[in-house]
Scaffold this active site. Structure first.
Site, PDB file in Angstrom:
ATOM      1  N   ARG A   1       2.283  10.841  -9.011  1.00 25.53           N
ATOM      2  CA  ARG A   1       1.624  10.962  -7.696  1.00 25.53           C
ATOM      3  C   ARG A   1       2.469  10.402  -6.552  1.00 25.53           C
ATOM      4  NH1 ARG A   1      -4.347  11.705  -7.530  1.00 25.53           N
ATOM      5  NH2 ARG A   1      -4.904  12.415  -9.605  1.00 25.53           N
TER       6      ARG A   1
ATOM      7  N   GLY B   1       0.828  -1.207   0.000  1.00 25.32           N
ATOM      8  CA  GLY B   1       0.000   0.000   0.000  1.00 25.32           C
ATOM      9  C   GLY B   1       0.863   1.258   0.000  1.00 25.32           C
TER      10      GLY B   1
ATOM     11  N   ARG C   1       7.321   1.765   0.935  1.00 28.56           N
ATOM     12  CA  ARG C   1       7.626   0.339   1.109  1.00 28.56           C
ATOM     13  C   ARG C   1       8.053  -0.267  -0.232  1.00 28.56           C
ATOM     14  NH1 ARG C   1       2.789  -2.544   3.096  1.00 28.56           N
ATOM     15  NH2 ARG C   1       2.803  -0.818   4.562  1.00 28.56           N
TER      16      ARG C   1
ATOM     17  N   MET D   1      -7.538  -3.240   3.881  1.00 27.34           N
ATOM     18  CA  MET D   1      -8.396  -2.352   3.099  1.00 27.34           C
ATOM     19  C   MET D   1      -8.343  -2.530   1.575  1.00 27.34           C
ATOM     20  SD  MET D   1      -7.868   1.087   5.438  1.00 27.34           S
ATOM     21  CE  MET D   1      -9.142   2.037   4.615  1.00 27.34           C
TER      22      MET D   1
ATOM     23  N   SER E   1       0.097  -5.931  12.144  1.00 28.83           N
ATOM     24  CA  SER E   1       0.762  -4.767  12.749  1.00 28.83           C
ATOM     25  C   SER E   1       0.135  -4.389  14.089  1.00 28.83           C
ATOM     26  CB  SER E   1       0.686  -3.565  11.801  1.00 28.83           C
ATOM     27  OG  SER E   1      -0.663  -3.270  11.502  1.00 28.83           O
ATOM     28  N   ASP E   2      -1.116  -4.812  14.322  1.00 26.12           N
ATOM     29  CA  ASP E   2      -1.791  -4.472  15.578  1.00 26.12           C
ATOM     30  C   ASP E   2      -2.923  -5.477  15.796  1.00 26.12           C
ATOM     31  OD1 ASP E   2      -2.689  -2.833  13.200  1.00 26.12           O
ATOM     32  OD2 ASP E   2      -4.427  -2.590  14.495  1.00 26.12           O
TER      33      ASP E   2
HETATM   34  O1  LIG Z   1       0.127  -1.552   4.934  1.00 28.29           O
HETATM   35  P1  LIG Z   1      -0.813  -1.352   3.791  1.00 28.29           P
HETATM   36  O2  LIG Z   1      -0.437  -2.170   2.591  1.00 28.29           O
HETATM   37  O3  LIG Z   1      -1.020   0.096   3.404  1.00 28.29           O
HETATM   38  O4  LIG Z   1      -2.221  -1.928   4.296  1.00 28.29           O
HETATM   39  C1  LIG Z   1      -2.969  -1.493   5.409  1.00 28.29           C
HETATM   40  O5  LIG Z   1      -2.529  -0.251   5.950  1.00 28.29           O
HETATM   41  C2  LIG Z   1      -3.387   0.827   5.527  1.00 28.29           C
HETATM   42  C3  LIG Z   1      -4.062   1.442   6.724  1.00 28.29           C
HETATM   43  O6  LIG Z   1      -3.116   1.940   7.611  1.00 28.29           O
HETATM   44  C4  LIG Z   1      -4.393   0.199   4.549  1.00 28.29           C
HETATM   45  O7  LIG Z   1      -3.916   0.334   3.244  1.00 28.29           O
HETATM   46  C5  LIG Z   1      -4.413  -1.235   5.027  1.00 28.29           C
HETATM   47  O8  LIG Z   1      -4.876  -2.173   4.092  1.00 28.29           O
HETATM   48  O1  LIG Z   2      -6.489  -1.682   7.687  1.00 32.99           O
HETATM   49  C1  LIG Z   2      -5.862  -1.910   8.720  1.00 32.99           C
HETATM   50  C2  LIG Z   2      -4.489  -2.246   8.726  1.00 32.99           C
HETATM   51  C3  LIG Z   2      -3.840  -2.474   9.907  1.00 32.99           C
HETATM   52  N1  LIG Z   2      -4.545  -2.378  11.049  1.00 32.99           N
HETATM   53  C4  LIG Z   2      -5.850  -2.070  11.068  1.00 32.99           C
HETATM   54  O2  LIG Z   2      -6.451  -1.969  12.133  1.00 32.99           O
HETATM   55  N2  LIG Z   2      -6.483  -1.827   9.907  1.00 32.99           N
END
Ligand SMILES: O=P(O)(O)O[C@H]1O[C@H](CO)[C@@H](O)[C@H]1O
Ligand SMILES: O=c1cc[nH]c(=O)[nH]1
Length: 236
Positions: free
Chosen positions: A43, A20, A24, A181, A204-205
């Site tokens: 962009r 995303g 990265r 997402m 990540s969380d």
């Molecule tokens: O780490 P990326 O690939 O951006 O993915 C996650 O992180 C973003 C939200 O912080 C959203 O794009 C979600 O899908």
């Molecule tokens: O979309 C996301 C990505 C990481 N953590 C979240 O809670 N939502």
């Protein structure tokens, strides 16, 4: 050239990693690919092509959310004939058995995005991963000794939810592993173009336990995710 990608024909490999975050994409190109060359800065959404273990691989930032990844996925498959797309992203875990830094391989994706309701007005389409990529990624993760989970994810249009919203509780009760997402859009578009897709996600969380990763931990778990994705992308 396509509307949002400035590469010339032939500059993008038929296998691509899709983070995303465009930074990265740069990090992956600089640390995991050999002879990487930037083909897109439109962009600030960087795209690079290089080599991984002798095979040509590209990496392209997609931005956040269904509309943004849909633009890049459409253009990559329609204008550049990309055939194999692996998202490398972060997710928030739902299940107590999942820990931060674990890997989640998205076998399927539910979504609250309306794009498939517009596309298929009379049914609920089921966006799914390519089995071959999924199998290779799973094998690579197991071989590395990484803690990996395979199942369904939730592709949400909202990062921040309203108070009183019970989506997390309901999806957790129905076995959903994690939230992110983009995956439902990627899998649907790959099916449309006859391409292969997979999402390899780092936790990540944790939405239920509240556990979070430090930036150092994120860096090393990203390395596992990228390694697994590159192995799946290039394995014979
Ligand atoms: O780490 P990326 O690939 O951006 O993915 C996650 O992180 C973003 C939200 O912080 C959203 O794009 C979600 O899908
Ligand atoms: O979309 C996301 C990505 C990481 N953590 C979240 O809670 N939502």
């Amino acid at each position: 050239m396509s509307v949002h990608i400035s590469a010339n024909a032939g500059e993008i490999a038929d296998t691509i990693l899709l983070p995303g975050d465009p930074l990265r994409a740069k990090f992956i190109a600089e640390n995991f690919l050999e002879n990487a060359k930037c083909y897109n800065e439109v962009r600030g959404m960087y795209g690079f092509t290089g080599q991984y273990r002798g095979k040509r691989v590209s990496v392209q930032g997609t931005g956040m959310g269904v509309p943004s990844i849909s633009i890049y996925a459409n253009e990559l498959m329609q204008s550049y004939e990309v055939k194999s797309l692996i998202r490398v992203g972060t997710c928030g875990a739902y299940q107590p058995s999942i820990r931060v830094r674990d890997l989640v391989l998205a076998m399927a994706a539910s979504t609250d995005s309306a794009v498939n309701r517009v596309r298929f007005p009379h049914l609920d389409y089921a966006p799914t991963a390519d089995f071959n990529l999924l199998q290779k990624a799973f094998q690579a993760a197991v071989a590395k000794g990484v803690s990996v989970h395979v199942g369904s994810v939730f592709t949400s249009d909202s990062f921040y939810r309203e108070e009183g919203d019970t989506t997390v509780e309901r999806l957790t009760a129905y076995g959903t592993l994690a939230v992110e997402m983009e995956t439902a859009a990627l899998y649907t578009l790959a099916a449309k173009y006859g391409a292969k897709a997979l999402s390899v996600l780092t936790v990540s969380d944790h939405l239920v336990t509240g556990e979070e990763t430090s930036s150092e931990e994120r860096q090393s778990s990203f390395a596992d995710m990228i390694d697994v994705a590159l192995q799946a992308a290039t394995a014979e």
